[in-house]
Enzyme design. Structure first.
Site, PDB file in Angstrom:
ATOM      1  N   LYS A  59       0.869  -1.181   0.000  1.00 33.84           N
ATOM      2  CA  LYS A  59       0.000   0.000   0.000  1.00 33.84           C
ATOM      3  C   LYS A  59       0.904   1.227   0.000  1.00 33.84           C
ATOM      4  CE  LYS A  59      -3.894   1.811   2.821  1.00 33.84           C
ATOM      5  NZ  LYS A  59      -4.760   1.525   4.009  1.00 33.84           N
ATOM      6  N   SER A 134      -9.722   1.519   2.970  1.00 34.96           N
ATOM      7  CA  SER A 134      -8.850   2.372   2.178  1.00 34.96           C
ATOM      8  C   SER A 134      -7.763   1.582   1.437  1.00 34.96           C
ATOM      9  CB  SER A 134      -8.162   3.394   3.092  1.00 34.96           C
ATOM     10  OG  SER A 134      -7.335   2.717   4.040  1.00 34.96           O
ATOM     11  N   SER A 158     -10.225  -1.095   7.048  1.00 38.91           N
ATOM     12  CA  SER A 158      -9.619  -0.798   5.748  1.00 38.91           C
ATOM     13  C   SER A 158      -8.952  -1.967   5.041  1.00 38.91           C
ATOM     14  CB  SER A 158      -8.596   0.326   5.877  1.00 38.91           C
ATOM     15  OG  SER A 158      -9.252   1.549   6.007  1.00 38.91           O
TER      16      SER A 158
END
Lengths: 470, 474
Positions: A59, A134, A158
């Site tokens: 990420k 996210s 997330s």
């Protein structure tokens, strides 16, 4: 899949992953940047690490030395990592080959994949749909088949929510199990490093690589890391599984309930003991506001370092104050600025008792409730979302309904408490996957993996991949 | 004076640790700007603090020396504000639960002892240092993250002399406690003084003024006195004091307005989530407590009672840790304490002042100093010769080498001395006569003759004894 599999042709495996991610990019928009892989491939060839030669994605809030790390915000658009996050180092040492960095809702704030600095991210099962957030890019690239492992982070849900929307495994271990050093934070007391795989065995092995005490993160645990994969046992006989009754009551989708109940029946048939657990319904409705206040308060302070003075994007001004104001105004999206204002308001001296401190008190009560709920059982389960992935155009969620407040936000209890929690796919509805969430007592990741493996056998949802139409 | 003076003092003191409060970067003074920093000190994304254990140990020592009650559960908070010298946009400090509370120290002014309360002592990190050149500001982040303790006194101080004595006492405690090098001029100890006046008998407090950036104890005294005079003047004119921050201007010997304080700033303090509360274990606490460094007062008492020094000598030797340490080092090499004290106070200190360098051991090793004093006490060289040797020792040579090179051996052999004595007596019949007739000066003359004959090598005390002995025979 990589647990119990030696990667023979590392170059080919890595280049396949890179090519897939590149080809899918115009459709999914899940990548932020691709990284140089030659050196890592060479290292992997002589590595006997647990991930030797495995192409992976981080990420883009995970620090990588010498590689752009944006957190998906304008103000860090030009930021090159000055050091490696602890997990970056651990993954490299395990022989993994980082092929790139994936998109996220800016600074991890958001659960839709529509607040990324690089634009909307699309669900590989239906490009008109969201894939949650996210950690959206990482989830999407594991589901699309580009990679078998990707790092995410989980502050509210997330990792576990997007895992549900794209039919993969998403793990958020106990708070302190994986070092947070080098992860661009959202809210420190809620942030967890998490990750995605397409099977429970891979998930068990991955935690062996990532977990462990790190002196650079004072909240990381001294507990020894277990041999999760070797000890993995999917036998459900005698396992006590608690169903979160409040969540089931709040779900309106018949198809979701059918899938869920079907799996519960199969667990029972496999020897599990099923209990229905009810928590205080009024308190449960406070999950979202409590989360918002704590997360935004911490985030406001955490991101005060992004001021345009020492690194990142700088907007000029006639004074220091003006330079900071201009840099931050231009450097953050409207949504992020809104959250900072909410956080700042909650922290203000005259509001703190009523907002942040009260939220922290309610958080403690919720954790107490959660602890009681888990006291006599092995895991607590519920659908990871009240329905399949919403359309990208869907903005209609009634944010004050029980369906929304409870069914969509219960997983934040895992962040409030720090308890280990994971999502695995439980099936598909009209071709769209949906997951089930399991939570165990602190540091009982082995219990979590064991029951998840038992369920994976029952659902057959292992190594699910979307056919991305190219 | 017509008003009662109310003074409270805040002291910021940099701790003598190898690394920073929350990062592994080295703590330094005077290094090239921005060379002692890492990603944590610069507030880069993703960094987390890890607490310096040694800093906690030093804070505990400080608490013990200032008689504070210690909060064994260490907790930190964030103080939020945006400024270019604060990389993270917040400072990690101990707002809600300072490690120390409710302590005191005793000061002495004009022979009268007074107890000053310590309100709180807490740990925090320093900011970066800024240099303003015209409209350009340079920032040196070397200082960012340096461990600090902040010590806040109760408003118990009533005069400039008491303020100076308090700061002097804090410096001594922190220096002898090995907590800080307390260099006010370099900023490793900084003090802010809050002053207000009120009519005697009045219960409340007047408007207070803060004086910042005082760089010496003398300036504390002068600044406080100047400010008392200023505030008295303002009240007598029927005007009122404005709440403000002022600085002391050495040239005009007045305090000068820096800024007015308009409303309290909201620092939005909240508990630091990245540092879990840490319990100081009994074992750790006991270990620190049982190894407390001696204070200046304790060392002074040891010098008087164990080494037999005078109160005066002991006071001078404990006026600074550098001198006291040097004294201890020399004595531990075997030199007699009293002679060491005399030499340090009369010779070494004056040289130190001339050279403006109190790193004594850098110019004369304790072993060399001890060797010199042992040579004197054993009668191998005379006091006069010793001074000659001392001058050369500053160049780094060992006293034994110098003595050998210069042939500066004192003759204390009785037979050898007697030969010289007899020769001198046989050549100075008049002096013998004078001595017999009660002229004491004659003895001095004869000793001088022996010294001359021996080229300064004769032991003067023994020579004198032998002369008296021989003269009595005649």
């Amino acid at each position: 899949m990589f647990a119990n599999r030696k990667i023979e042709n590392i170059e080919m495996e890595v280049m396949d992953a890179v090519n897939q991610a590149r080809k899918q990019q115009p459709l999914l928009n899940a990548m932020v940047s691709f990284t140089e892989v030659d050196e890592a491939i060479e290292y992997a060839k002589s590595s006997s690490g647990k991930m030797a030669g495995l192409p992976i994605i981080l990420k883009d809030n995970v620090l990588t030395k010498g590689v752009r790390t944006t957190g998906s915000v304008q103000i860090l658009d030009n930021y090159i990592g000055t050091y490696d996050a602890t997990i970056t180092t651990k993954l490299k040492e395990a022989g993994a080959v980082i092929i790139g960095k994936s998109a996220l809702d800016g600074l991890g704030m958001g659960g839709t994949g529509t607040n990324c600095h690089t634009g909307f991210v699309h669900n590989p099962y239906d490009l008109t749909r969201m894939a949650g957030g996210s950690s959206v890019g990482s989830a999407v690239l594991v589901a699309s088949g580009a990679v078998a492992f990707a790092i995410g982070s989980d502050t509210g849900d997330s990792v576990r929510k997007p895992a549900s929307f794209v039919g993969i495994v998403g793990v958020k271990p106990t708070y302190g199990r994986i070092s947070r050093y080098g992860i661009i934070p959202y809210a420190s007391s809620l942030d967890h490093v998490g990750y995605f795989t397409r099977g429970v065995e891979d998930a068990a092995l991955s935690l062996e690589v990532l977990a462990g005490r790190d002196d650079k993160d004072m909240t990381s645990s001294f507990r020894e890391v277990e041999n999760y994969l070797a000890n993995l046992n999917g036998d459900l006989t005698g396992k006590t599984i608690g169903i979160m009754g409040n969540v089931i009551d709040a779900i309106r989708s018949k198809e979701v309930l059918v899938l869920f109940n079907d799996l519960v029946e199969k667990c029972k048939a496999a020897g599990a003991i099923i209990k229905v657990i009810h928590m205080d319904p009024v308190r449960l409705k406070t999950c979202l506001p409590v989360y918002y206040i704590i997360a935004n308060s911490e985030a406001t302070a955490n991101h005060s370092n992004l001021d345009g003075v020492r690194f990142g994007m700088q907007e000029r001004g006639d004074s220091l104050e003006e330079l900071m104001t201009n840099s931050r105004t231009k450097g953050f999206s409207f949504l992020l600025r809104k959250r900072f204002i909410i956080g700042s308001y909650s922290l203000a001296d005259e509001n703190q008792d009523l907002l942040l401190r009260k939220a922290q008190k309610v958080r403690r009560l919720l954790v107490e409730d959660f602890k009681v709920a888990l006291a006599d059982i092995d895991v607590l389960i519920a659908p990871a979302s009240s329905d399949v992935a919403p359309l990208l155009t869907d903005t209609s969620a009634d944010q004050l309904s029980a369906r929304y407040l409870i069914a969509e936000n219960h997983m934040v209890l895992g962040n409030f408490s720090g308890y280990p929690s994971m999502t695995i796919p439980m099936g598909k509805i009209n071709g769209l996957p949906i997951g089930i969430n399991l939570t165990a007592k602190p540091f009982e990741e082995q219990v979590l993996f064991d029951i998840a493996l038992g369920m994976e056998h029952l659902t057959g949802c292992k190594n699910m991949m979307a056919e991305v139409m190219l | 004076m017509s008003f009662e003076v109310i003074i409270g003092i805040e002291i910021h003191c940099e701790l003598k640790t190898k690394t920073k409060m929350f990062s592994g970067a080295p703590v330094s003074f005077g290094n090239l700007p921005n060379t002692c920093v890492n990603e944590i000190d610069l507030g880069h994304p993703g960094t987390l603090p890890s607490l310096n254990k040694r800093a906690v140990e030093l804070a505990i020592i400080a608490c013990e020396l200032m008689n504070c009650e210690i909060d064994r559960l260490i907790r930190f908070d964030r103080k939020n504000y945006y400024y270019s010298d604060l990389p993270k946009g917040y400072q990690i400090t101990q707002q809600f639960h300072p490690i120390g509370r409710g302590g005191y120290v005793d000061i002495e002014v004009d022979g009268v002892s007074k107890r000053i309360g310590i309100n709180r002592l807490h740990m925090e990190e320093d900011t970066a240092k800024q240099f303003h050149h015209g409209d350009v500001t340079w920032i040196d982040f070397n200082r960012a993250g340096t461990p600090l303790v902040e010590i806040v006194s109760e408003p118990d101080i009533r005069s400039g002399k008491e303020a100076a004595a308090f700061v002097e006492k804090m410096k001594s405690l922190l220096e002898f406690g090995d907590i800080s090098d307390v260099k006010m001029e370099e900023g490793s100890l900084r003090c802010d003084v809050n002053i207000s006046l009120r009519p005697y008998g009045f219960e409340g407090y007047g408007t207070k003024v803060e004086i910042k950036n005082l760089n010496s104890v003398n300036n504390v005294l002068r600044a406080v006195e100047a400010e008392i005079a200023r505030q008295t003047d303002v009240y007598f004119k029927g005007e009122s004091i404005v709440q403000s921050t002022r600085r002391y201007d050495e040239t005009s010997r007045k305090t000068v307005l820096m800024r007015k304080k308009e409303g309290a700033v909201d620092y939005k303090y909240f508990p630091e989530p990245n540092i879990p509360p840490i319990m100081i274990s009994d074992e750790f606490y006991r270990k620190v407590k049982s190894n407390l460094p001696k204070t200046a007062q304790q060392r002074k008492e040891d010098y008087i009672h164990l080494l037999g020094l005078s109160d005066y000598d002991a006071s001078i030797l404990t006026s600074g840790k550098d001198l006291s340490d040097y004294f201890d080092a020399i004595v531990s090499c075997g030199a007699p304490a009293k002679n060491t004290a005399n030499w340090l106070i009369s010779e070494v200190l004056s040289v130190a002042q001339l050279r403006n360098n109190r790193r004594f051991a850098d110019w004369i090793q304790p072993q060399h100093m001890s060797d010199l004093l042992v040579l004197v006490s054993e009668g191998k060289i005379s006091g006069k010769q010793a001074k000659e040797v001392f001058a050369d020792m500053i160049q780094g040579e060992s006293p034994k080498d110098i003595v050998a090179k210069k042939g500066l051996v004192q003759v204390s052999d009785e037979g050898h001395l007697l030969c010289w004595v007899l020769e001198v007596l046989s050549n100075n019949a008049q002096s013998i006569e004078d001595y017999k007739n009660g002229k004491d000066r004659a003895l001095g003359f004869l000793v001088g003759q022996v010294m001359k004959l021996s080229k300064g090598k004769a032991n003067p005390a023994m020579t004198s004894e032998l002369l008296v002995q021989e003269l009595s025979k005649r």
